[in-house]
Write a protein that holds these residues in place. Structure first.
Motif, PDB file in Angstrom:
ATOM      1  N   GLY A 130      -0.145  -4.586  11.537  1.00 37.96           N
ATOM      2  CA  GLY A 130      -1.090  -5.678  11.336  1.00 37.96           C
ATOM      3  C   GLY A 130      -1.822  -5.630  10.006  1.00 37.96           C
ATOM      4  N   GLN A 131      -1.732  -4.490   9.287  1.00 35.98           N
ATOM      5  CA  GLN A 131      -2.426  -4.404   7.995  1.00 35.98           C
ATOM      6  C   GLN A 131      -1.622  -5.078   6.882  1.00 35.98           C
ATOM      7  N   LYS A 132      -2.298  -5.267   5.742  1.00 39.79           N
ATOM      8  CA  LYS A 132      -1.680  -5.958   4.611  1.00 39.79           C
ATOM      9  C   LYS A 132      -1.428  -5.005   3.452  1.00 39.79           C
ATOM     10  N   ALA A 133      -0.286  -5.194   2.808  1.00 38.89           N
ATOM     11  CA  ALA A 133      -0.016  -4.527   1.529  1.00 38.89           C
ATOM     12  C   ALA A 133      -0.452  -5.474   0.420  1.00 38.89           C
ATOM     13  N   LEU A 134      -0.933  -4.912  -0.678  1.00 36.69           N
ATOM     14  CA  LEU A 134      -1.380  -5.739  -1.805  1.00 36.69           C
ATOM     15  C   LEU A 134      -0.298  -5.778  -2.885  1.00 36.69           C
ATOM     16  N   VAL A 135       0.137  -7.006  -3.243  1.00 34.43           N
ATOM     17  CA  VAL A 135       1.148  -7.184  -4.289  1.00 34.43           C
ATOM     18  C   VAL A 135       0.676  -8.274  -5.256  1.00 34.43           C
ATOM     19  N   LEU A 171      -7.050  -7.789  -9.421  1.00 32.17           N
ATOM     20  CA  LEU A 171      -6.552  -6.648  -8.647  1.00 32.17           C
ATOM     21  C   LEU A 171      -7.734  -5.905  -8.004  1.00 32.17           C
ATOM     22  N   LYS A 172      -8.772  -5.646  -8.791  1.00 34.38           N
ATOM     23  CA  LYS A 172      -9.939  -4.907  -8.286  1.00 34.38           C
ATOM     24  C   LYS A 172     -10.617  -5.673  -7.149  1.00 34.38           C
ATOM     25  N   GLU A 173     -10.754  -6.968  -7.346  1.00 32.37           N
ATOM     26  CA  GLU A 173     -11.427  -7.798  -6.344  1.00 32.37           C
ATOM     27  C   GLU A 173     -10.663  -7.773  -5.015  1.00 32.37           C
ATOM     28  N   LYS A 174      -9.349  -7.982  -5.086  1.00 31.85           N
ATOM     29  CA  LYS A 174      -8.537  -8.020  -3.862  1.00 31.85           C
ATOM     30  C   LYS A 174      -8.446  -6.650  -3.192  1.00 31.85           C
ATOM     31  N   ALA A 175      -8.334  -5.596  -3.997  1.00 29.26           N
ATOM     32  CA  ALA A 175      -8.270  -4.244  -3.434  1.00 29.26           C
ATOM     33  C   ALA A 175      -9.575  -3.917  -2.710  1.00 29.26           C
ATOM     34  N   THR A 176     -10.692  -4.298  -3.315  1.00 32.83           N
ATOM     35  CA  THR A 176     -12.005  -4.052  -2.717  1.00 32.83           C
ATOM     36  C   THR A 176     -12.142  -4.801  -1.393  1.00 32.83           C
ATOM     37  N   GLN A 177     -11.695  -6.068  -1.379  1.00 33.88           N
ATOM     38  CA  GLN A 177     -11.730  -6.860  -0.134  1.00 33.88           C
ATOM     39  C   GLN A 177     -10.891  -6.211   0.958  1.00 33.88           C
ATOM     40  N   LEU A 178      -9.678  -5.790   0.598  1.00 33.36           N
ATOM     41  CA  LEU A 178      -8.796  -5.175   1.602  1.00 33.36           C
ATOM     42  C   LEU A 178      -9.395  -3.880   2.130  1.00 33.36           C
ATOM     43  N   LEU A 179      -9.973  -3.079   1.227  1.00 36.92           N
ATOM     44  CA  LEU A 179     -10.555  -1.802   1.651  1.00 36.92           C
ATOM     45  C   LEU A 179     -11.776  -1.991   2.545  1.00 36.92           C
ATOM     46  N   ALA A 180     -12.423  -3.156   2.428  1.00 33.42           N
ATOM     47  CA  ALA A 180     -13.543  -3.449   3.332  1.00 33.42           C
ATOM     48  C   ALA A 180     -13.019  -3.731   4.744  1.00 33.42           C
ATOM     49  N   ALA A 181     -11.784  -4.245   4.813  1.00 34.14           N
ATOM     50  CA  ALA A 181     -11.219  -4.640   6.110  1.00 34.14           C
ATOM     51  C   ALA A 181     -10.335  -3.563   6.723  1.00 34.14           C
ATOM     52  N   ASN A 184      -6.516   1.824   5.128  1.00 32.90           N
ATOM     53  CA  ASN A 184      -5.314   2.151   4.363  1.00 32.90           C
ATOM     54  C   ASN A 184      -5.059   1.059   3.332  1.00 32.90           C
ATOM     55  N   LEU A 185      -4.880   1.481   2.090  1.00 32.35           N
ATOM     56  CA  LEU A 185      -4.495   0.514   1.051  1.00 32.35           C
ATOM     57  C   LEU A 185      -3.133   0.913   0.501  1.00 32.35           C
ATOM     58  N   VAL A 186      -2.165   0.004   0.594  1.00 33.61           N
ATOM     59  CA  VAL A 186      -0.897   0.187  -0.110  1.00 33.61           C
ATOM     60  C   VAL A 186      -0.835  -0.908  -1.161  1.00 33.61           C
ATOM     61  N   ILE A 187      -0.752  -0.517  -2.423  1.00 37.68           N
ATOM     62  CA  ILE A 187      -0.717  -1.495  -3.507  1.00 37.68           C
ATOM     63  C   ILE A 187       0.590  -1.323  -4.278  1.00 37.68           C
ATOM     64  N   VAL A 188       1.336  -2.418  -4.405  1.00 39.22           N
ATOM     65  CA  VAL A 188       2.689  -2.358  -4.968  1.00 39.22           C
ATOM     66  C   VAL A 188       2.685  -2.765  -6.440  1.00 39.22           C
ATOM     67  N   PHE A 189       3.265  -1.901  -7.272  1.00 39.54           N
ATOM     68  CA  PHE A 189       3.501  -2.205  -8.687  1.00 39.54           C
ATOM     69  C   PHE A 189       4.992  -2.139  -8.938  1.00 39.54           C
ATOM     70  N   ASN A 190       5.551  -3.192  -9.532  1.00 39.89           N
ATOM     71  CA  ASN A 190       6.957  -3.174  -9.926  1.00 39.89           C
ATOM     72  C   ASN A 190       6.949  -3.182 -11.458  1.00 39.89           C
ATOM     73  N   ILE A 224      -5.344   5.826   0.058  1.00 36.51           N
ATOM     74  CA  ILE A 224      -4.868   4.899  -0.973  1.00 36.51           C
ATOM     75  C   ILE A 224      -3.484   5.312  -1.464  1.00 36.51           C
ATOM     76  N   THR A 225      -2.539   4.404  -1.303  1.00 32.37           N
ATOM     77  CA  THR A 225      -1.158   4.667  -1.709  1.00 32.37           C
ATOM     78  C   THR A 225      -0.736   3.663  -2.769  1.00 32.37           C
ATOM     79  N   ILE A 226      -0.305   4.185  -3.907  1.00 32.41           N
ATOM     80  CA  ILE A 226       0.318   3.340  -4.929  1.00 32.41           C
ATOM     81  C   ILE A 226       1.812   3.383  -4.670  1.00 32.41           C
ATOM     82  N   LEU A 227       2.409   2.220  -4.411  1.00 29.18           N
ATOM     83  CA  LEU A 227       3.860   2.145  -4.259  1.00 29.18           C
ATOM     84  C   LEU A 227       4.418   1.605  -5.569  1.00 29.18           C
TER      85      LEU A 227
END
Length: 416
Positions: A130-135, A171-181, A184-190, A224-227
């Motif tokens: 149910g959690q979200k990954a950030l891309v 990126l900072k704004e969205k990561a902060t929002q997700l971490l409030a909810a 676990n944060l998975v953030i994807v960098f390609n 916090i996981t950087i993918l």
């Protein structure tokens, strides 16, 4: 078509799945139909991420083909160990870092079927259901499919600001929002050579991103996981230059983890042999031991084991400097070919005032568009088959012979 909310025979969570066909392969199908109808000379197939030569033939490394032809039957057909051949795991780590592994870190690898399998494991094992990954909002569409297939979802940040710079504030704004909810944060960098834009983060940008995530990791309840998806790293420039940025990942706190998805599909042009690796990197030995254990069991529970022949190839490349040099020479040739195609496209885009995103390297160029679907349909009338994304058009210059590139930017401009 009508999407059925109730299913015929499937479980409820599978109802309606696949009602939208895979975008890339749908466009490819149309391109192939056009080629069959009017001949390939008249068609520009800008849809799929495979390299085609100047005669529009599927292309490969002859060194790799020769290698596979002489491989022992048991190396091609026998089982590989569940987590991968032990030498493959160490070769994958060597191939990824090439001497640039960050200081004071532990790394372990697990074999996966291409980068896709690696991404799957991270979404499943490092996010709760149910959690979200950030891309970024420009991303390989399959990230969403993989997440949804495993009861997770995707949240996006805005990848580029008004000046076409990598948008760290978003990126900072969205990561902060997700971490409030969620904890676990998975953030994807390609990066480098991002699909679909060809963008690569600079070392300065990486430093800023990592410093910010280290701050977030100050809250020890957060994981916090950087993918890092490096599918295209070997087409981003010279092997050393493109790997320097790995050194920035030293000194990560223990609740910050780097997971690297490595693909042999692109690096060795063996897309269909489904071979890659997921590498876990941490300042904690315990964290990488857990990583290895957990993801090996996931292998067993999803696809059991990987393609032994491809794993053996990587081992032999690592052991045999002559084989490695031959493949690297062939790879450099294709890298130059794609750079040449991209240069022609970008120069023309510049001349006709077609806005693109900053392209540095890789298989794709992306063009922002207010109505991508309408634009790609117009292009189809010109027999140009490109992929429409949510916010623009992806042009796969990897597959278009150089002589067909002139004129494409102009036609896109008029289609817009």
């Amino acid at each position: 078509g009508i999407i059925l909310t109730n299913s015929l025979m499937t479980a409820s969570h599978a109802a309606g799945k696949g009602s939208v066909p895979d975008a890339v392969f749908a466009v490819l199908q149309k391109a192939n139909a056009a080629i069959a109808a009017i001949g390939k000379d008249k068609v520009v197939n800008a849809s799929i991420g495979t390299i085609y030569d100047e005669n529009e033939k599927f292309t490969y490394f002859s060194t790799v083909l020769d290698y596979l032809h002489q491989a022992a039957p048991e190396e091609m057909m026998n089982y590989a160990p569940i987590s991968g051949l032990p030498e493959f795991l160490s070769s994958a780590i060597d191939q990824i870092f090439q001497g640039n592994q960050p200081e004071n870190t532990f790394a372990k690898a697990v074999a996966t079927p291409g980068g896709t399998g690696a991404i799957r494991h991270v979404f499943v094992n490092y996010l709760e259901p149910g959690q979200k990954a950030l891309v970024p909002d420009w991303f390989w569409g399959n990230y969403r499919t993989i997440a949804e297939e495993h009861m997770r979802s995707i949240e996006t940040f805005t990848m580029f600001d008004e000046e076409n710079k990598f948008n760290i504030p978003s990126l900072k704004e969205k990561a902060t929002q997700l971490l409030a909810a969620q904890d676990n944060l998975v953030i994807v960098f390609n990066s480098p050579a991002h699909n679909p834009t060809g963008h690569s983060l600079t070392e300065k940008e990486w430093t800023e991103v990592i410093d910010f995530l280290k701050e977030c990791a100050g809250d020890k309840h957060k994981k916090i996981t950087i993918l890092l998806d490096i599918a295209y790293i070997d087409y981003a420039g010279e092997p050393q230059a493109t790997r320097n940025f790995f050194r920035i990942f030293s000194g990560l706190p223990e609740n910050m983890f780097l997971a690297i998805a490595y693909s042999m599909s692109k690096s060795f042009l063996i897309y269909g042999m489904r071979s890659g690796a997921l590498v876990g990197l941490s300042s904690s030995e315990e964290v990488v031991e857990e990583f290895s254990r957990v993801n090996s069991i996931s292998n067993r529970g999803v696809w059991s084991n990987g393609t032994r022949g491809a794993q053996r190839l990587l081992v032999d490349v690592a052991k045999n400097p002559d084989l490695k040099a031959k493949i690297e020479k062939e790879r450099a040739g294709f890298r130059e070919l794609m750079n040449k195609r991209a240069d022609i496209f970008m120069e023309e885009a510049n001349d006709v005032g077609l806005k693109t995103f900053p392209y540095q390297s890789g298989f794709f160029i992306a063009v922002p568009a207010p109505n991508p679907q309408a634009a790609t349909e117009k292009l189809t009338a010109d027999h140009i088959y490109a992929l429409h994304l949510k916010k623009g058009i992806r042009v796969a210059i990897c597959g278009i012979p150089t002589y067909k590139i002139p004129g494409i930017a102009t036609k896109i401009k008029s289609a817009l």
